[in-house]
Design an enzyme around this catalytic site. Sequence first.
Site, short mmCIF file in Angstrom:
data_model
loop_
_atom_site.label_atom_id
_atom_site.label_comp_id
_atom_site.label_asym_id
_atom_site.label_seq_id
_atom_site.Cartn_x
_atom_site.Cartn_y
_atom_site.Cartn_z
N GLU A 47 4.46 7.21 6.97
CA GLU A 47 3.75 5.97 6.64
C GLU A 47 4.79 4.90 6.30
O GLU A 47 5.84 5.21 5.73
CB GLU A 47 2.87 6.24 5.40
CG GLU A 47 2.28 5.02 4.73
CD GLU A 47 1.67 5.31 3.35
OE1 GLU A 47 2.18 6.19 2.64
OE2 GLU A 47 0.68 4.63 3.01
N ASN A 110 -2.22 -1.34 6.46
CA ASN A 110 -1.30 -0.20 6.43
C ASN A 110 -1.69 0.63 7.65
O ASN A 110 -2.73 1.28 7.65
CB ASN A 110 -1.50 0.58 5.13
CG ASN A 110 -0.46 1.67 4.95
OD1 ASN A 110 0.18 2.09 5.92
ND2 ASN A 110 -0.28 2.14 3.73
N LYS A 127 -5.35 2.18 7.57
CA LYS A 127 -5.64 2.99 6.39
C LYS A 127 -6.93 2.52 5.69
O LYS A 127 -7.06 1.34 5.33
CB LYS A 127 -4.47 2.93 5.42
CG LYS A 127 -4.55 3.89 4.25
CD LYS A 127 -3.23 3.84 3.47
CE LYS A 127 -3.19 4.80 2.31
NZ LYS A 127 -1.88 4.75 1.60
N GLU A 146 -1.20 -1.28 -3.16
CA GLU A 146 -1.79 -1.25 -1.81
C GLU A 146 -3.10 -2.02 -1.78
O GLU A 146 -3.40 -2.64 -0.75
CB GLU A 146 -2.00 0.19 -1.34
CG GLU A 146 -0.70 0.93 -1.13
CD GLU A 146 -0.89 2.24 -0.40
OE1 GLU A 146 -0.50 3.28 -0.94
OE2 GLU A 146 -1.41 2.23 0.73
N CYS A 172 -1.58 8.96 4.42
CA CYS A 172 -1.30 9.23 3.02
C CYS A 172 -2.52 9.53 2.13
O CYS A 172 -3.07 10.62 2.21
CB CYS A 172 -0.48 8.11 2.42
SG CYS A 172 0.44 8.65 1.00
N ASN A 197 3.79 8.38 1.68
CA ASN A 197 4.78 7.98 0.67
C ASN A 197 4.11 8.28 -0.67
O ASN A 197 3.23 7.52 -1.10
CB ASN A 197 5.07 6.48 0.71
CG ASN A 197 5.89 5.99 1.89
OD1 ASN A 197 6.82 5.23 1.73
ND2 ASN A 197 5.55 6.36 3.10
#
Length: 312
Positions: A47, A110, A127, A146, A172, A197
């Site tokens: 990622e 993302n 994401k 995020e 993730c 991550n």
Amino acid sequence: MARLLKVAAAQLGPIHRAEDRTSVVNRLLDMLRQAHGAGCKLVVFPELALTTFFPRYWMTDQAEVDTYFEREMPGPETRPLFEEASRLGMAFYLGYAELTEEGGAAKRYNTSILVDGGGRILGKYRKVHLPGHAEHLPEAPFQHLEKRYFDVGDLGFPVWRACGGVLGMCICNDRRWPETFRVMGLQGAELIALGFNTPSRNIFHDEPVHLRMFHHLLTMQAGAYQNGTWVVAAAKAGREDGHHLIGGSCIIAPTGEVVARALGEEDEVIAFDCDLDVGDYVKRTVFNFDKHRRIEHYRRITEQVGVRPPSG
Ligand code: ING
């Protein structure tokens, strides 16, 4: 007859804030070639694989935030990766921060892409499950922004026919939500690629550090088994400017067993010859969705967001 696909998870060690994309792409190229040397046809990168994990930093200048995003893919720094992969006939998964425009407005995701052995982008995923927070937490040892820097993904959880099988992607935190794997399982996913991550420290709760790796593996092993699919996970790992991210890149069989796992927290390629047919018995017996699922009892899953305990 085994339908073999040799796959690599290419774990990245730390990317410090000062490291430029060209230097990172050279690291990705080294691992791509290692994977090719091992006979792999698909490589999974992490990622946000082109920069440090920037959501850990509080930034108010949008221009500074946008220095971590890609406006085109491939762009000048990433084109060498596409060209070398195509020359070697390698497919790959790459995670990065995507800056795009929709209806005249900037959108930031993302994102991960699936690139075929000819260097063409087969599929894109954005994401869905964005962890962390949107506001500054000045007391926290680091941020996890995020929800501030990315829009929620708008592409759902698609799958694609590629590399001789049915491939899906997620990113993730998505792996912690069973809905992620199930939606792809309902489309016949045979291998799900994901980058991650994962900070080893939980800023919201003083949690024993061993639980980070335990939950990382637990969620993917469950997702693999409950949907009869391979799961290939590649970490960005190690200490980035002093902030530690767990390793634990791994390849998990549809039985839920971990068949390969990274040893360290630096750049490291792990590989396994995945038989895409090995999940068939799982899908045909214990998780034969058609025979066993009772959707008339599952409505809360799509109609209710939070918990509603009984009154009284
Ligand atoms: N990182 C972490 C992850 O889901 C996290 C955030 C860790 C959330 C542990 C909850 C618990 O692995 C990303 N990038 O999603």
